[in-house]
Enzyme design. Sequence first.
Site, mmCIF file in Angstrom:
data_model
loop_
_atom_site.group_PDB
_atom_site.id
_atom_site.type_symbol
_atom_site.label_atom_id
_atom_site.label_comp_id
_atom_site.label_asym_id
_atom_site.label_seq_id
_atom_site.Cartn_x
_atom_site.Cartn_y
_atom_site.Cartn_z
ATOM 1 C CG HIS A 19 74.099 82.313 40.192
ATOM 2 N ND1 HIS A 19 75.389 82.134 39.706
ATOM 3 C CD2 HIS A 19 73.751 81.104 40.716
ATOM 4 C CE1 HIS A 19 75.780 80.896 39.941
ATOM 5 N NE2 HIS A 19 74.812 80.248 40.540
ATOM 6 C CG ASN A 66 73.287 74.107 41.097
ATOM 7 O OD1 ASN A 66 73.865 75.118 40.711
ATOM 8 N ND2 ASN A 66 73.256 73.763 42.366
ATOM 9 C CG ASP A 95 77.482 83.680 37.670
ATOM 10 O OD1 ASP A 95 76.842 82.839 37.012
ATOM 11 O OD2 ASP A 95 77.888 83.441 38.822
ATOM 12 C CG ASN A 116 77.661 74.123 41.244
ATOM 13 O OD1 ASN A 116 78.673 73.421 41.201
ATOM 14 N ND2 ASN A 116 77.185 74.610 42.384
#
Length: 209
Positions: A19, A66, A95, A116
Amino acid sequence: MYLIFGLGNPERQFDGTRHNIGFDVVDLIAKRHEIKIKATKFDAYAGEGFFNGQKLVLVKPTTYMNLSGQAVRDFVRYYKMPIEELIQKLVVICDETNLPVGHVRIRQRGTAGGHNGIKNILYHLGVEEFLRIRIGVGKKGEGWTQAGHVLSRFSKSEEDKAVQGIITAADVMEDIVRHGAAFTMNKYNTKNTESEQTKAEGESDDAAD
């Protein structure tokens, strides 16, 4: 001026995870062009520098993935970037689980595609037209949750491909500055499509054997 956002999660426990590959690309660009990344008054680390006669603003949001859109919104407002410039001069590096590890794909518009961080950016900007450099981190394996997969680190067999993806993404960003988005998308997206097709043909031959 280019506003360049690498997405990831703060705190050292997330270093090197799938991530955080956007953070890794921003760090590499900063190293190449001697740009110092430091804390800002916004929820982000950032630094300014120049490349090919263009100002680069490198940003690593610290809001967690997020909520990435909060930092993007704040920097767009601070630098007074007009909406009409977003499509060419705002770049988000993140990513992508729908690409093989190390593959890079550039998009100029579209939905979040399940990411997200991108979803939150779309929410805060209110537009879908901005550049995304997506770096493949592979699909989750059997028994993995999506969250567990993206928060995991690359396996030994994946590490070289991941490093190459980071290098390629930094090269992509430099080509966008040098030659523009259209040229860069044609150069790299075509290359990746040909590579994926060759891989698929090879797997088909193996299956036939």
